[in-house]
Design a protein around this motif. Structure first.
Motif, PDB file in Angstrom:
ATOM      1  N   LEU A 171      95.425  28.187  -0.536  1.00 27.25           N
ATOM      2  CA  LEU A 171      96.060  29.282  -0.399  1.00 27.25           C
ATOM      3  C   LEU A 171      97.625  29.222  -0.152  1.00 27.25           C
ATOM      4  N   LYS A 172      97.856  28.448   0.837  1.00 28.00           N
ATOM      5  CA  LYS A 172      99.257  28.121   1.141  1.00 28.00           C
ATOM      6  C   LYS A 172     100.010  27.395  -0.031  1.00 28.00           C
ATOM      7  N   ARG A 173      99.291  26.701  -0.659  1.00 27.10           N
ATOM      8  CA  ARG A 173     100.110  26.062  -1.760  1.00 27.10           C
ATOM      9  C   ARG A 173     100.486  26.999  -2.913  1.00 27.10           C
ATOM     10  N   LYS A 174      99.528  27.981  -2.906  1.00 27.03           N
ATOM     11  CA  LYS A 174      99.756  29.085  -3.855  1.00 27.03           C
ATOM     12  C   LYS A 174     100.894  30.163  -3.288  1.00 27.03           C
ATOM     13  N   GLY A 175     101.383  29.879  -2.133  1.00 28.99           N
ATOM     14  CA  GLY A 175     102.766  30.648  -1.652  1.00 28.99           C
ATOM     15  C   GLY A 175     102.225  31.684  -0.669  1.00 28.99           C
ATOM     16  N   THR A 176     100.909  31.862  -0.382  1.00 30.12           N
ATOM     17  CA  THR A 176     100.617  32.783   0.786  1.00 30.12           C
ATOM     18  C   THR A 176     100.986  32.613   1.864  1.00 30.12           C
ATOM     19  N   SER A 177     101.721  33.769   2.575  1.00 27.28           N
ATOM     20  CA  SER A 177     101.956  33.425   4.059  1.00 27.28           C
ATOM     21  C   SER A 177     100.477  33.494   4.819  1.00 27.28           C
ATOM     22  N   ILE A 178     100.255  32.794   5.786  1.00 24.55           N
ATOM     23  CA  ILE A 178      99.109  32.897   6.613  1.00 24.55           C
ATOM     24  C   ILE A 178      99.143  32.597   8.073  1.00 24.55           C
ATOM     25  N   LEU A 179      98.693  33.686   8.761  1.00 25.73           N
ATOM     26  CA  LEU A 179      98.901  33.689  10.230  1.00 25.73           C
ATOM     27  C   LEU A 179      97.452  33.637  10.855  1.00 25.73           C
ATOM     28  N   VAL A 180      97.361  32.708  11.471  1.00 26.40           N
ATOM     29  CA  VAL A 180      95.879  32.229  12.093  1.00 26.40           C
ATOM     30  C   VAL A 180      95.960  32.757  13.669  1.00 26.40           C
ATOM     31  N   CYS A 181      95.115  33.375  14.124  1.00 31.58           N
ATOM     32  CA  CYS A 181      94.951  33.479  15.554  1.00 31.58           C
ATOM     33  C   CYS A 181      93.754  32.833  16.007  1.00 31.58           C
ATOM     34  N   THR A 182      94.197  31.838  17.169  1.00 33.37           N
ATOM     35  CA  THR A 182      92.787  30.768  17.352  1.00 33.37           C
ATOM     36  C   THR A 182      93.132  30.395  19.059  1.00 33.37           C
ATOM     37  N   HIS A 183      92.193  29.958  19.190  1.00 30.27           N
ATOM     38  CA  HIS A 183      92.154  29.302  20.711  1.00 30.27           C
ATOM     39  C   HIS A 183      92.206  27.991  20.852  1.00 30.27           C
ATOM     40  N   THR A 184      91.949  27.353  19.386  1.00 31.19           N
ATOM     41  CA  THR A 184      92.008  25.929  19.118  1.00 31.19           C
ATOM     42  C   THR A 184      93.029  25.559  17.913  1.00 31.19           C
ATOM     43  N   PRO A 185      94.272  25.619  18.337  1.00 28.43           N
ATOM     44  CA  PRO A 185      95.357  25.497  17.321  1.00 28.43           C
ATOM     45  C   PRO A 185      95.440  23.968  16.700  1.00 28.43           C
ATOM     46  N   GLU A 186      94.709  22.758  17.487  1.00 21.57           N
ATOM     47  CA  GLU A 186      94.704  21.743  17.051  1.00 21.57           C
ATOM     48  C   GLU A 186      93.949  21.584  15.662  1.00 21.57           C
ATOM     49  N   THR A 187      93.139  22.469  15.428  1.00 23.15           N
ATOM     50  CA  THR A 187      92.292  22.366  14.284  1.00 23.15           C
ATOM     51  C   THR A 187      93.188  22.569  12.911  1.00 23.15           C
ATOM     52  N   PHE A 188      94.181  23.241  13.093  1.00 27.56           N
ATOM     53  CA  PHE A 188      95.270  23.444  12.054  1.00 27.56           C
ATOM     54  C   PHE A 188      96.539  22.584  12.110  1.00 27.56           C
ATOM     55  N   ASP A 189      96.467  21.437  12.578  1.00 26.06           N
ATOM     56  CA  ASP A 189      97.432  20.599  12.850  1.00 26.06           C
ATOM     57  C   ASP A 189      98.044  20.410  11.336  1.00 26.06           C
ATOM     58  N   GLY A 190      97.086  19.865  10.431  1.00 21.15           N
ATOM     59  CA  GLY A 190      97.657  19.389   9.149  1.00 21.15           C
ATOM     60  C   GLY A 190      98.319  20.512   8.322  1.00 21.15           C
ATOM     61  N   LEU A 191      98.144  21.827   8.516  1.00 22.19           N
ATOM     62  CA  LEU A 191      98.787  22.935   7.757  1.00 22.19           C
ATOM     63  C   LEU A 191      99.950  23.692   8.639  1.00 22.19           C
ATOM     64  N   LEU A 192      99.974  23.393   9.582  1.00 20.90           N
ATOM     65  CA  LEU A 192     100.881  24.128  10.737  1.00 20.90           C
ATOM     66  C   LEU A 192     102.292  24.052  10.240  1.00 20.90           C
ATOM     67  N   ASP A 193     103.125  25.154  10.177  1.00 16.59           N
ATOM     68  CA  ASP A 193     104.441  25.231  10.016  1.00 16.59           C
ATOM     69  C   ASP A 193     105.187  25.705  11.362  1.00 16.59           C
ATOM     70  N   ARG A 194     104.388  26.766  12.082  1.00 13.24           N
ATOM     71  CA  ARG A 194     105.126  27.252  13.262  1.00 13.24           C
ATOM     72  C   ARG A 194     103.948  27.627  14.102  1.00 13.24           C
TER      73      ARG A 194
END
Lengths: 218, 233
Positions: free
Chosen positions: A183-206
């Motif tokens: 979805l990110k590759r297609k240009g979708t802006s994604i905001l994830v609310c989480t207690h485990t931010p490390e799960t999204f390390d490979g995707l994270l911009d901010r």
């Protein structure tokens, strides 16, 4: 309005029964950006996401869409059309997985969209074997995947997810991350609310933290 | 006096032979009560939806009020409508007293609290996520409302059946504002009351059987759809 590239939320405030949940929060969502929002339980993360998607009306605040200032009433219409909020425990409508996906297609002018589109999403979300199964009888992880598939069919530009990997096994988390990466590759802006931010390390911009009713960027 | 068995056999004979007077009374009953349900259901169910999904001042007071109105006696509703529609009443000029329209008005007032209260409970059973999911998928408020209706359709169907069951079987209000006029405002319950007072039990029992069959049919229909719903969920 042309394609929505940027949503700026300024000075958002919301109280519940005189208890402030968020105070003068400023946050921006940019097209193609992957953000993670952290914060302790009860700090107002879910409320913030619901305000950002137009589901909850803030007590105060201003919204700029593509740098154009709009009233809440005007902005809400655009937010409903261009953003999508995914509950921590997604709601499955009555009927099959296929019907749940079809309901999403109907929303944004895709009522005549080919069945092929649903079939493709079913396959990419590894849900094709559940196509005719009652969505409510699926496991929590499978329902989360149906909700993500529903979101991807919806063509929203901004996706807001509330704890999308909570209670998921490792395989499901990997599958979900692949899905979000696509979805990110297609240009979708994604905001994830989480207690485990490390799960999204490979995707994270901010990385954002909601603390004492205010957002800090890290 | 006929025995209960004889009266029941006579009643069955009346029903099967297609007694015109009897079937006319049945027709009036269904027409009046069906119209009352059709008129009151949209407004009442929409009210139930707003009470379940939106916070606004006096919301709780309204919920309590509609729940209280569930116990409103039919004769009191009949009395109020009678006073409104009588020649001296504020709506006396409309000349509606002792007409089927007056019966429809009274029966609508009677079933509205049932529809609102049961509709509210049905909508409340579906959590906030149904509305939010429909909206966030881009549905307009009207389209989202119908998504929610689809999610709680069995509860709403139960509300409609309960409302219809109540008004088709009530005697007090219909008698007072309809006047029990043969070929015009005589419906099943008013006819049963009249025929019983005349000692004509066969027709009373025949009409009572129709009401019982109707109750059975409504319940069986609801169970059928609920059963179907649980299989497909």
């Amino acid at each position: 309005m042309t394609t929505l590239q940027k949503i700026e939320y300024s000075l958002l405030s919301k109280s519940w029964k005189n208890v402030p949940l968020i105070k003068s929060v400023n946050i921006t969502a940019n097209s193609g950006q992957f953000s993670v929002l952290c914060g302790k339980n009860g700090t107002g993360k879910t409320t913030l996401l619901k305000i950002m998607t137009g589901l909850v009306c803030p007590d105060q605040g201003q919204i700029n869409l593509n740098q154009k200032k709009l009233s809440w009433k005007q902005a809400r219409r655009y937010l409903i059309q261009h953003t999508l909020y995914l509950h921590q425990t997604p709601y499955m409508f009555n009927g099959s997985v296929y019907r749940n996906l079809k309901l999403s297609l109907h929303q944004r002018g895709h009522s005549t969209a080919p069945q092929q589109r649903i079939e493709e999403v079913l396959k990419s979300a590894d849900l094709d074997q559940f196509k005719h199964q009652t969505a409510k009888t699926l496991s929590g992880g499978q329902q989360q995947r149906v909700a993500l598939a529903r979101a991807s069919l919806n063509d929203c530009s901004f996706l807001f997810l509330d704890e999308p990997t909570a209670n998921m096994d490792t395989a499901s988390v990997t599958r979900t991350l692949d899905f979000l990466r696509e979805l990110k590759r297609k240009g979708t802006s994604i905001l994830v609310c989480t207690h485990t931010p490390e799960t999204f390390d490979g995707l994270l911009d901010r990385m954002l933290v909601l603390e004492n009713h205010v957002i800090h960027e890290q | 006096m006929l025995s209960l068995t004889d009266a029941t056999l006579d009643a069955l004979h009346l029903l099967i032979s297609g007694d015109s007077e009897l079937w006319e009374i049945i027709g009036i009953s269904f027409r009046v009560s069906g119209t009352a349900i059709l008129i009151s259901a949209p407004l009442a169910l929409l009210t139930g939806f707003f009470l379940a999904y939106f916070e606004f001042p006096l919301r709780r007071v309204l919920i309590s009020l509609f729940n209280t109105l569930l116990a409103f006696p039919a004769v009191v509703v009949g009395l109020v409508v009678y006073l409104m529609l009588s020649n001296q009443g504020p709506l006396g000029d409309w000349k509606l007293l002792f007409t089927q329209t007056a019966m429809v008005i009274a029966q609508s007032i009677l079933c509205i609290p049932i529809l609102i209260s049961m509709g509210h409970s049905a909508f409340q059973a579906a959590d906030q996520r149904v509305w939010e999911t429909a909206r966030t998928l881009g549905k307009t408020p009207v389209a989202a409302f119908f998504v929610v209706v689809n999610e709680v359709k069995f509860g709403l169907l139960a509300a409609l059946f309960a409302g219809f069951g109540r008004i088709i079987a009530e005697v007090g209000a219909s008698m007072m504002v309809g006047g029990n006029i043969l070929h015009y405002t005589r419906n099943i319950p008013t006819a049963i009351a009249l025929e019983t007072s005349k000692g004509n039990f066969a027709q009373g029992i025949a009409l009572g059987l129709v009401l019982l069959l109707l109750a059975f049919f409504l319940n069986a229909t609801l169970h059928y759809f609920q059963g179907k719903g649980s299989l497909n969920h």
